[in-house]
Design a protein around this motif. Structure first.
Motif, mmCIF file in Angstrom:
data_model
loop_
_atom_site.group_PDB
_atom_site.id
_atom_site.type_symbol
_atom_site.label_atom_id
_atom_site.label_comp_id
_atom_site.label_asym_id
_atom_site.label_seq_id
_atom_site.Cartn_x
_atom_site.Cartn_y
_atom_site.Cartn_z
ATOM 1 N N GLN A 163 8.752 9.279 5.914
ATOM 2 C CA GLN A 163 8.979 9.077 7.347
ATOM 3 C C GLN A 163 9.256 7.603 7.657
ATOM 4 N N ASP A 164 8.574 6.701 6.969
ATOM 5 C CA ASP A 164 8.801 5.276 7.193
ATOM 6 C C ASP A 164 10.215 4.861 6.821
ATOM 7 N N SER A 212 5.918 5.947 3.009
ATOM 8 C CA SER A 212 6.093 7.379 3.197
ATOM 9 C C SER A 212 7.565 7.673 3.499
ATOM 10 N N PRO A 261 0.828 -1.208 0.000
ATOM 11 C CA PRO A 261 0.000 0.000 0.000
ATOM 12 C C PRO A 261 0.863 1.258 0.000
ATOM 13 N N LEU A 262 0.427 2.283 -0.693
ATOM 14 C CA LEU A 262 1.183 3.525 -0.765
ATOM 15 C C LEU A 262 1.411 4.132 0.616
ATOM 16 N N GLU A 263 0.478 3.926 1.538
ATOM 17 C CA GLU A 263 0.639 4.475 2.888
ATOM 18 C C GLU A 263 1.863 3.888 3.578
ATOM 19 N N ALA A 264 2.277 2.706 3.168
ATOM 20 C CA ALA A 264 3.426 2.044 3.802
ATOM 21 C C ALA A 264 4.749 2.578 3.262
#
Length: 89
Positions: free
Chosen positions: A82-83, A80, A75-78
């Protein structure tokens, strides 16, 4: 087809000299060279030489096993910034 190319001054001079020796315009001389190269059944040498890095890349691709698409996506949210860099902040 019309093609525009930038030649180094020395290459352009050489082209113009050879065309003059053949008694034709530089454009016609170059067109004839290209047509002969592309219509010959076995060109003496390729017009564009492959580079060593490209050869190495092709060899690596040939040795790499095929990995099929399993349908799983990250997923794109994974992904970032920051990650990836939270340890540095």
């Amino acid at each position: 087809m019309t093609i525009t190319i930038d030649l180094a001054p020395a290459v352009e001079t050489n082209l113009r000299q050879r065309a003059a020796q053949a008694g034709v315009a530089a454009e016609d001389y170059l067109k004839d060279m290209i047509e002969k190269q592309l219509t010959s059944s076995s060109p003496s040498q390729p017009l564009v030489q492959r580079s060593a890095p490209q050869d190495a890349w092709e060899e690596l691709l040939e040795k790499t096993p095929y990995i099929p698409n399993t349908g799983h996506e990250i997923p794109l949210e994974a992904m970032s910034r920051q990650d990836f860099y939270d340890e540095r902040e």
